[in-house]
Design a protein around this motif. Structure first.
Motif, PDB file in Angstrom:
ATOM      1  N   ILE A  98       0.859  -1.186   0.000  1.00 13.12           N
ATOM      2  CA  ILE A  98       0.000   0.000   0.000  1.00 13.12           C
ATOM      3  C   ILE A  98       0.895   1.236   0.000  1.00 13.12           C
ATOM      4  O   ILE A  98       1.550   1.548   0.991  1.00 13.12           O
ATOM      5  CB  ILE A  98      -0.962   0.000   1.193  1.00 13.12           C
ATOM      6  CG1 ILE A  98      -1.772  -1.308   1.213  1.00 13.12           C
ATOM      7  CG2 ILE A  98      -1.894   1.201   1.121  1.00 13.12           C
ATOM      8  CD1 ILE A  98      -2.731  -1.428   2.362  1.00 13.12           C
ATOM      9  N   TYR A 136      -1.164  -0.915  -4.267  1.00 14.15           N
ATOM     10  CA  TYR A 136      -2.336  -0.044  -4.194  1.00 14.15           C
ATOM     11  C   TYR A 136      -1.885   1.389  -3.913  1.00 14.15           C
ATOM     12  O   TYR A 136      -1.095   1.622  -3.000  1.00 14.15           O
ATOM     13  CB  TYR A 136      -3.294  -0.528  -3.106  1.00 14.15           C
ATOM     14  CG  TYR A 136      -3.789  -1.932  -3.358  1.00 14.15           C
ATOM     15  CD1 TYR A 136      -4.920  -2.166  -4.128  1.00 14.15           C
ATOM     16  CD2 TYR A 136      -3.097  -3.043  -2.843  1.00 14.15           C
ATOM     17  CE1 TYR A 136      -5.365  -3.448  -4.384  1.00 14.15           C
ATOM     18  CE2 TYR A 136      -3.534  -4.330  -3.098  1.00 14.15           C
ATOM     19  CZ  TYR A 136      -4.664  -4.531  -3.874  1.00 14.15           C
ATOM     20  OH  TYR A 136      -5.097  -5.814  -4.132  1.00 14.15           O
ATOM     21  N   HIS A 138      -6.906   3.892  -5.232  1.00 13.80           N
ATOM     22  CA  HIS A 138      -7.342   2.990  -4.167  1.00 13.80           C
ATOM     23  C   HIS A 138      -6.805   3.543  -2.837  1.00 13.80           C
ATOM     24  O   HIS A 138      -5.622   3.392  -2.528  1.00 13.80           O
ATOM     25  CB  HIS A 138      -6.794   1.571  -4.377  1.00 13.80           C
ATOM     26  CG  HIS A 138      -7.618   0.748  -5.309  1.00 13.80           C
ATOM     27  ND1 HIS A 138      -7.862   1.100  -6.612  1.00 13.80           N
ATOM     28  CD2 HIS A 138      -8.266  -0.446  -5.109  1.00 13.80           C
ATOM     29  CE1 HIS A 138      -8.617   0.169  -7.193  1.00 13.80           C
ATOM     30  NE2 HIS A 138      -8.876  -0.767  -6.298  1.00 13.80           N
ATOM     31  N   TRP A 191      -6.481   3.425   1.037  1.00 10.70           N
ATOM     32  CA  TRP A 191      -6.626   2.452   2.118  1.00 10.70           C
ATOM     33  C   TRP A 191      -7.393   3.074   3.281  1.00 10.70           C
ATOM     34  O   TRP A 191      -7.085   4.174   3.732  1.00 10.70           O
ATOM     35  CB  TRP A 191      -5.241   2.011   2.581  1.00 10.70           C
ATOM     36  CG  TRP A 191      -5.260   0.980   3.666  1.00 10.70           C
ATOM     37  CD1 TRP A 191      -5.836  -0.246   3.635  1.00 10.70           C
ATOM     38  CD2 TRP A 191      -4.637   1.097   4.953  1.00 10.70           C
ATOM     39  NE1 TRP A 191      -5.622  -0.913   4.814  1.00 10.70           N
ATOM     40  CE2 TRP A 191      -4.881  -0.113   5.642  1.00 10.70           C
ATOM     41  CE3 TRP A 191      -3.898   2.090   5.576  1.00 10.70           C
ATOM     42  CZ2 TRP A 191      -4.418  -0.339   6.931  1.00 10.70           C
ATOM     43  CZ3 TRP A 191      -3.426   1.865   6.856  1.00 10.70           C
ATOM     44  CH2 TRP A 191      -3.693   0.655   7.524  1.00 10.70           C
ATOM     45  N   TRP A 225      -9.029  -2.066   7.951  1.00 10.90           N
ATOM     46  CA  TRP A 225      -9.379  -3.476   7.812  1.00 10.90           C
ATOM     47  C   TRP A 225     -10.871  -3.671   8.086  1.00 10.90           C
ATOM     48  O   TRP A 225     -11.469  -2.937   8.880  1.00 10.90           O
ATOM     49  CB  TRP A 225      -8.591  -4.328   8.810  1.00 10.90           C
ATOM     50  CG  TRP A 225      -7.123  -4.412   8.556  1.00 10.90           C
ATOM     51  CD1 TRP A 225      -6.469  -5.325   7.780  1.00 10.90           C
ATOM     52  CD2 TRP A 225      -6.099  -3.567   9.114  1.00 10.90           C
ATOM     53  NE1 TRP A 225      -5.116  -5.099   7.810  1.00 10.90           N
ATOM     54  CE2 TRP A 225      -4.853  -4.029   8.615  1.00 10.90           C
ATOM     55  CE3 TRP A 225      -6.112  -2.468   9.974  1.00 10.90           C
ATOM     56  CZ2 TRP A 225      -3.643  -3.436   8.958  1.00 10.90           C
ATOM     57  CZ3 TRP A 225      -4.913  -1.864  10.302  1.00 10.90           C
ATOM     58  CH2 TRP A 225      -3.696  -2.354   9.795  1.00 10.90           C
ATOM     59  N   LEU A 257      -8.268  -6.175   3.863  1.00 12.43           N
ATOM     60  CA  LEU A 257      -7.893  -4.789   3.611  1.00 12.43           C
ATOM     61  C   LEU A 257      -9.057  -4.076   2.943  1.00 12.43           C
ATOM     62  O   LEU A 257      -9.710  -4.627   2.051  1.00 12.43           O
ATOM     63  CB  LEU A 257      -6.661  -4.732   2.702  1.00 12.43           C
ATOM     64  CG  LEU A 257      -5.368  -5.320   3.270  1.00 12.43           C
ATOM     65  CD1 LEU A 257      -4.327  -5.467   2.169  1.00 12.43           C
ATOM     66  CD2 LEU A 257      -4.835  -4.448   4.408  1.00 12.43           C
ATOM     67  N   PHE A 266     -10.480  -0.594   0.915  1.00 18.76           N
ATOM     68  CA  PHE A 266     -10.089   0.562   0.116  1.00 18.76           C
ATOM     69  C   PHE A 266     -11.342   1.303  -0.354  1.00 18.76           C
ATOM     70  O   PHE A 266     -12.367   0.678  -0.651  1.00 18.76           O
ATOM     71  CB  PHE A 266      -9.294   0.130  -1.122  1.00 18.76           C
ATOM     72  CG  PHE A 266      -8.002  -0.560  -0.826  1.00 18.76           C
ATOM     73  CD1 PHE A 266      -6.824   0.152  -0.707  1.00 18.76           C
ATOM     74  CD2 PHE A 266      -7.968  -1.943  -0.651  1.00 18.76           C
ATOM     75  CE1 PHE A 266      -5.625  -0.486  -0.430  1.00 18.76           C
ATOM     76  CE2 PHE A 266      -6.782  -2.592  -0.377  1.00 18.76           C
ATOM     77  CZ  PHE A 266      -5.602  -1.865  -0.260  1.00 18.76           C
ATOM     78  N   THR A 286       0.878  -7.712   4.353  1.00 17.88           N
ATOM     79  CA  THR A 286       0.678  -6.353   3.866  1.00 17.88           C
ATOM     80  C   THR A 286       1.896  -5.518   4.222  1.00 17.88           C
ATOM     81  O   THR A 286       2.407  -5.596   5.348  1.00 17.88           O
ATOM     82  CB  THR A 286      -0.571  -5.725   4.509  1.00 17.88           C
ATOM     83  OG1 THR A 286      -1.715  -6.516   4.194  1.00 17.88           O
ATOM     84  CG2 THR A 286      -0.780  -4.301   4.010  1.00 17.88           C
ATOM     85  N   TRP A 292      -3.129   7.778   7.675  1.00 21.14           N
ATOM     86  CA  TRP A 292      -3.019   6.393   8.132  1.00 21.14           C
ATOM     87  C   TRP A 292      -2.752   6.308   9.641  1.00 21.14           C
ATOM     88  O   TRP A 292      -2.987   5.256  10.256  1.00 21.14           O
ATOM     89  CB  TRP A 292      -1.884   5.685   7.394  1.00 21.14           C
ATOM     90  CG  TRP A 292      -0.591   6.443   7.423  1.00 21.14           C
ATOM     91  CD1 TRP A 292      -0.107   7.292   6.466  1.00 21.14           C
ATOM     92  CD2 TRP A 292       0.381   6.451   8.482  1.00 21.14           C
ATOM     93  NE1 TRP A 292       1.106   7.823   6.855  1.00 21.14           N
ATOM     94  CE2 TRP A 292       1.421   7.323   8.092  1.00 21.14           C
ATOM     95  CE3 TRP A 292       0.471   5.813   9.712  1.00 21.14           C
ATOM     96  CZ2 TRP A 292       2.538   7.564   8.882  1.00 21.14           C
ATOM     97  CZ3 TRP A 292       1.575   6.053  10.519  1.00 21.14           C
ATOM     98  CH2 TRP A 292       2.597   6.912  10.097  1.00 21.14           C
TER      99      TRP A 292
END
Length: 399
Positions: free
Chosen positions: A7, A30, A130, A132, A135, A141, A143, A157, A175
């Motif tokens: 990612i 991604y 995409h 993120w 979860w 995962l 997106f 991952t 994130w």
């Protein structure tokens, strides 16, 4: 085949993808933005400084991290390895006069195109747009895409999501909240490799805003650097500042301000400078003495007047000592999003020796999203790629 989800498609993510592919994994990449590696491309717009040719022990000394894990990764994939990797992509490199390493083509775009093509030929799949979002309750995962939410299953991952500067290119730090909710400790983000704030007078700004101050040396704590700086409306900017930025930031954090020392004549000893000033025509104004005897240009003379409020000491030894260590009070740094890089991020205590999150098994973190720091000069890219290579191989090999 082991399924690895990467990612983030910057240098750390792409090198993780390459390392996982070399171990026989199936790799999907991604990317939240419409295209890959936007910050990498921006960094290479005026010449991609990808690494530095200094000896490995000197290279390793450029990194600020709490233990030896990062340095071990850089030692295992250092400047020589990066040059060999570039050669394998048919992108030869050269060493500039400063020791910095550049591709012969200078730009990042030719290298990136060949890198992406090689990854695709080996089976990597790249999915753009995409973003993120974490979860699902089942551990998939998640997106967000233009076509709605997408869930992906993976065996491992690798998160390569960048720091928190240049958000328009994808490094927005969003994130951090996702990982915090999973019990991952995040060191506070701080701007790094950025300008600093100095409270210039209106007089200095009206005459010298935007002016370069050439061939000087900077000192902060035990860190030194040489080069040029630029007087900006808010303070000081330029690459010569970055090697001392970490110490400046620490002092700002602990004391609220910091003192940056500038040597205006780094190639002249203090005693020799004092002798030249003492022999200057006593009928000259101090500005003319500084210009003629110390050979300062107008902006350097203005900086001396700024610090001394227009009344430099008359004694030759005192003024010589001042020119060799002109003190400026730094009150802050440039805004986070204007910084070339950021310090802070995923704490090293949250990671094992392979950069896997202790709180989230089979999930690895690489690149600038981890809490480490380094100056510009190729060191940032070198470490990002070294971390990606280490984590990509580890994720693909893990049982």
């Amino acid at each position: 085949m082991k399924r690895i989800a990467i990612i983030g498609s910057g240098p750390a993510g792409l090198m993780a993808a390459q390392a996982a592919l070399e171990q026989g994994a199936h790799v999907s990449i991604y990317e939240a933005m419409p295209s890959a590696a936007r910050k990498f491309l921006m960094a290479g717009k005026s010449g991609l400084n990808i690494s530095h040719s200094e000896k490995v022990h000197q290279l390793l000394g450029r990194y600020d991290a709490p233990d030896g894990r990062l340095r071990a990764m850089v030692s295992a994939f250092n400047a020589s390895d990066i040059r060999e990797w570039m050669e394998a992509l048919d992108e030869p490199s050269f060493v500039g006069s400063s020791g910095r390493i550049f591709p012969v083509a200078m730009k990042a775009s030719p290298l990136l195109r060949k890198w992406l093509r090689k990854l695709a030929e080996r089976g990597a799949e790249l999915y753009t747009r995409h973003r993120w979002t974490g979860w699902t309750s089942e551990g998939l995962l998640s997106f967000s895409t233009q076509n709605g939410a997408v869930q992906v299953e993976s065996d491992a991952t690798i998160l390569a999501l960048g720091g928190k500067s240049w958000s328009r290119l994808g490094s927005d730090g969003q994130w951090a909240e996702i990982l915090s909710q999973r019990g991952v400790y995040i060191d506070p983000f701080e701007p790094s490799n950025c300008g600093v704030e100095v409270g210039w007078s209106d007089r200095l700004l009206s005459q010298h805003e935007g002016a370069p101050v050439k061939s000087i040396a900077l000192k902060m704590g035990d860190k030194k650097s040489r080069g040029d700086i630029v007087v900006t409306r808010h303070g000081i900017e330029s690459g010569a500042l970055y090697p001392v930025a970490a110490d400046l930031r620490k002092e700002l954090s602990s004391s609220g301000s910091a003192t940056l020392l500038i040597d205006l004549v780094p190639d002249v000893r203090t005693d020799a400078l004092a002798k030249r000033l003492a022999s200057a025509n006593s009928k000259d104004s101090m500005s003319n003495r500084l210009r003629k005897a110390a050979r300062l240009d107008k902006v350097k003379v203005a900086l001396v007047n700024e610090v001394t409020r227009g009344s430099p000491p008359g004694d030759a030894s005192e003024i010589a000592a001042l020119l060799k260590a002109l003190p400026f009070t730094v009150s802050g740094t440039a805004p986070m999003d204007d910084a070339i890089s950021t310090a802070g991020g995923v704490s090293w205590d949250a990671l094992d020796e392979h950069l896997m999150l202790k709180a989230v098994p089979n999930t690895y973190c690489v690149g600038e999203m981890v809490s480490w720091d380094a100056p510009t000069g190729g060191y940032l890219l070198t470490a990002c790629m070294a971390m990606g290579k280490a984590a990509g191989a580890a994720a693909a090999k893990a049982t």
